[in-house]
Design a protein around this motif. Sequence first.
Motif, mmCIF file in Angstrom:
data_model
loop_
_atom_site.group_PDB
_atom_site.id
_atom_site.type_symbol
_atom_site.label_atom_id
_atom_site.label_comp_id
_atom_site.label_asym_id
_atom_site.label_seq_id
_atom_site.Cartn_x
_atom_site.Cartn_y
_atom_site.Cartn_z
ATOM 1 N N VAL A 148 0.868 -1.181 0.000
ATOM 2 C CA VAL A 148 0.000 0.000 0.000
ATOM 3 C C VAL A 148 0.900 1.226 0.000
ATOM 4 O O VAL A 148 1.782 1.339 0.831
ATOM 5 N N PRO A 149 0.736 2.139 -0.947
ATOM 6 C CA PRO A 149 1.688 3.241 -1.050
ATOM 7 C C PRO A 149 1.680 4.145 0.173
ATOM 8 O O PRO A 149 0.648 4.633 0.600
ATOM 9 N N ALA A 150 2.856 4.323 0.748
ATOM 10 C CA ALA A 150 3.000 5.289 1.834
ATOM 11 C C ALA A 150 3.009 6.701 1.268
ATOM 12 O O ALA A 150 2.375 7.597 1.792
ATOM 13 N N HIS A 151 3.746 6.891 0.191
ATOM 14 C CA HIS A 151 3.662 8.122 -0.597
ATOM 15 C C HIS A 151 4.194 7.817 -1.976
ATOM 16 O O HIS A 151 4.699 6.743 -2.250
ATOM 17 N N THR A 152 4.068 8.750 -2.872
ATOM 18 C CA THR A 152 4.226 8.467 -4.288
ATOM 19 C C THR A 152 5.588 7.913 -4.649
ATOM 20 O O THR A 152 5.705 6.994 -5.434
ATOM 21 N N THR A 153 6.655 8.459 -4.053
ATOM 22 C CA THR A 153 7.977 8.088 -4.516
ATOM 23 C C THR A 153 8.536 6.864 -3.795
ATOM 24 O O THR A 153 9.518 6.308 -4.230
ATOM 25 N N ARG A 154 7.936 6.450 -2.670
ATOM 26 C CA ARG A 154 8.452 5.311 -1.920
ATOM 27 C C ARG A 154 7.347 4.304 -1.684
ATOM 28 O O ARG A 154 6.861 4.127 -0.573
ATOM 29 N N SER A 155 6.914 3.663 -2.744
ATOM 30 C CA SER A 155 5.817 2.710 -2.636
ATOM 31 C C SER A 155 6.268 1.353 -3.156
ATOM 32 O O SER A 155 6.773 1.260 -4.271
ATOM 33 N N PRO A 156 6.080 0.294 -2.369
ATOM 34 C CA PRO A 156 6.438 -1.037 -2.864
ATOM 35 C C PRO A 156 5.556 -1.429 -4.038
ATOM 36 O O PRO A 156 4.366 -1.113 -4.064
ATOM 37 N N ASP A 157 6.143 -2.098 -5.008
ATOM 38 C CA ASP A 157 5.332 -2.663 -6.086
ATOM 39 C C ASP A 157 5.625 -4.151 -6.275
ATOM 40 O O ASP A 157 5.085 -4.786 -7.175
ATOM 41 N N CYS A 158 6.492 -4.702 -5.432
ATOM 42 C CA CYS A 158 6.726 -6.133 -5.439
ATOM 43 C C CYS A 158 7.362 -6.509 -4.103
ATOM 44 O O CYS A 158 7.693 -5.643 -3.290
ATOM 45 N N GLY A 159 7.518 -7.789 -3.875
ATOM 46 C CA GLY A 159 8.105 -8.233 -2.622
ATOM 47 C C GLY A 159 8.176 -9.742 -2.587
ATOM 48 O O GLY A 159 7.928 -10.420 -3.591
ATOM 49 N N SER A 205 -4.212 -23.458 2.182
ATOM 50 C CA SER A 205 -3.377 -24.328 3.004
ATOM 51 C C SER A 205 -2.007 -23.694 3.163
ATOM 52 O O SER A 205 -1.686 -22.696 2.516
ATOM 53 N N SER A 206 -1.185 -24.257 4.041
ATOM 54 C CA SER A 206 0.154 -23.707 4.261
ATOM 55 C C SER A 206 0.972 -23.815 2.980
ATOM 56 O O SER A 206 0.815 -24.752 2.192
ATOM 57 N N ASN A 207 1.867 -22.877 2.814
ATOM 58 C CA ASN A 207 2.643 -22.783 1.577
ATOM 59 C C ASN A 207 3.872 -23.684 1.676
ATOM 60 O O ASN A 207 4.732 -23.470 2.527
ATOM 61 N N PRO A 208 3.997 -24.707 0.805
ATOM 62 C CA PRO A 208 5.151 -25.604 0.894
ATOM 63 C C PRO A 208 6.406 -25.048 0.214
ATOM 64 O O PRO A 208 7.486 -25.617 0.368
ATOM 65 N N SER A 209 6.281 -23.970 -0.544
ATOM 66 C CA SER A 209 7.418 -23.442 -1.293
ATOM 67 C C SER A 209 8.407 -22.736 -0.374
ATOM 68 O O SER A 209 8.053 -22.256 0.704
ATOM 69 N N HIS A 210 9.655 -22.667 -0.820
ATOM 70 C CA HIS A 210 10.677 -21.946 -0.062
ATOM 71 C C HIS A 210 10.438 -20.437 -0.076
ATOM 72 O O HIS A 210 10.737 -19.740 0.890
ATOM 73 N N LEU A 211 9.919 -19.968 -1.179
ATOM 74 C CA LEU A 211 9.822 -18.521 -1.394
ATOM 75 C C LEU A 211 8.591 -18.222 -2.236
ATOM 76 O O LEU A 211 8.262 -18.977 -3.162
ATOM 77 N N THR A 212 7.925 -17.123 -1.926
ATOM 78 C CA THR A 212 6.854 -16.634 -2.799
ATOM 79 C C THR A 212 7.142 -15.188 -3.146
ATOM 80 O O THR A 212 7.294 -14.342 -2.262
ATOM 81 N N LEU A 213 7.264 -14.919 -4.440
ATOM 82 C CA LEU A 213 7.441 -13.556 -4.935
ATOM 83 C C LEU A 213 6.094 -13.016 -5.382
ATOM 84 O O LEU A 213 5.249 -13.765 -5.895
ATOM 85 N N ALA A 214 5.882 -11.730 -5.197
ATOM 86 C CA ALA A 214 4.638 -11.088 -5.623
ATOM 87 C C ALA A 214 4.972 -9.843 -6.429
ATOM 88 O O ALA A 214 5.832 -9.055 -6.037
ATOM 89 N N PHE A 215 4.300 -9.677 -7.566
ATOM 90 C CA PHE A 215 4.514 -8.521 -8.437
ATOM 91 C C PHE A 215 3.173 -7.869 -8.737
ATOM 92 O O PHE A 215 2.218 -8.537 -9.134
ATOM 93 N N SER A 216 3.124 -6.554 -8.564
ATOM 94 C CA SER A 216 1.874 -5.841 -8.789
ATOM 95 C C SER A 216 1.697 -5.507 -10.272
ATOM 96 O O SER A 216 2.634 -5.570 -11.066
ATOM 97 N N GLU A 217 0.482 -5.135 -10.599
ATOM 98 C CA GLU A 217 0.180 -4.670 -11.961
ATOM 99 C C GLU A 217 1.073 -3.487 -12.333
ATOM 100 O O GLU A 217 1.544 -3.367 -13.471
#
Length: 441
Positions: A9-20, A240-252
């Motif tokens: 969720v954008p904290a402000h315009t220039t410092r907003s996450p778009d993936c993680g 259910s619980s996630n069996p993967s080591h890692l989950t990456l998420a990318f926004s539109e």
Amino acid sequence: LSILLSLLVPAHTTRSPDCGGILTPSGLRYLAEVSKPHAESVLRQDLMAPPAPDPSLVSPSSRNQIISVKVEEFSLTLIPDTGMRLSIEVDLGIAPAPSTTKEMRLSILADLHVEMNPEGNLELVTSACKPTLEELQSTEEMDRSAPRKSSGSDVDKQINVEKICLEVSKLLLFPNERLMSLAAPFPITASCQVQYLPLAAPMYSEQGIIISLQTTFQVAGTVIPLPVSPVPFSMPEPASSNPSHLTLAFSEHFYTSFFSALEISGALNVSMLVSGTKISLLPLQMGSLFQEDLPVVLQTVTRSSPRVVLEEDKAILYLFLTAQIGAGPSLFQSFLSVNVDATARLHLSVADTRMIISVAAIEDIKLSLATSDIGPVLAALLEELFLPTIRKEVPAQINVVLRQGVFLPHITSFTYTDVNITIHKDYVLIPCNLQLEARTG
């Protein structure tokens, strides 16, 4: 996973996450598993090195010599809201005198967490470390005695447990040099780069270690402005619980920014021959401008930024192009300008540490006359003459640009396997497993 996405969720315009990403407890277990041989090698090198002469000892023969080091247990567990706990059990073979040996157990409990340093890089920090040294029971004592702590100061000096605690994070395979590689710039094309910048120190939940990132794209060394402001998105709790080591998420927003960077770099501007068509085959008013029978060339440029829309199970690319149509190819002379609005599906896959994005067949396309040196031209004629070439060649040439893929956030020496990409409204999830790359040479 909803915790990660709530951070976007954008904290402000220039410092907003778009993936993680979320490194799960199973991912931590894998990191511990592959770190165990590395830790044993480091400990063997440190503990079995010849000690410096100690004047307090009567003679060299009274000095304990470590003759074997074996890591029996090496585990890394999650402490929600705090960090990670590293637990190490090391069996030591010690020769206090010629022809005699004894076994000792070195136990280390260390609390670790990741901080963001003033340079903006993630850094692994030890917040607490407790070493314990015990002498293991002999065969005769096994029925009666428990392991007892060693109080021999000469043994403590030889092992130097304080030094081990100071450098305990180096026993893992992701020291700070590797964590810094997460924020390194990665090439997309010759003039275009992508960089993932951590916005804060990670958060620790029962689901894993959560890192929020902001993507920046550079063209010719200059960071491009964001085409649109990121918007928050959410997702349902996993069933259910996630069996993967890692989950990456990318926004539109990430994908729209990616195509905007390609547009600014000029990578989406393409030139193509209109298949099987020369000036002499065009209607009279088009061909009358030229004395020679030249090939017909179509050059497309973007007239506004592309846009990506994510829906359930599909990613759609919207292209807004202007096609200059003329004779060439050596000295291109345009006589028509056509606006092209097209939509196409995107296909996403992962190879090693790169996301491969490709444009599938164009699903919808609309041509309209923009400018003309030869007077009005019917839309039906434009479509008959140029639509087949645009429909075929535009995706094909864009895919040439895209074929190298875009690097995913990753740390050196690890790659991704068992990838499962799911596209949801407003975001893409990429659950995957980590794999330590085999050393070469």
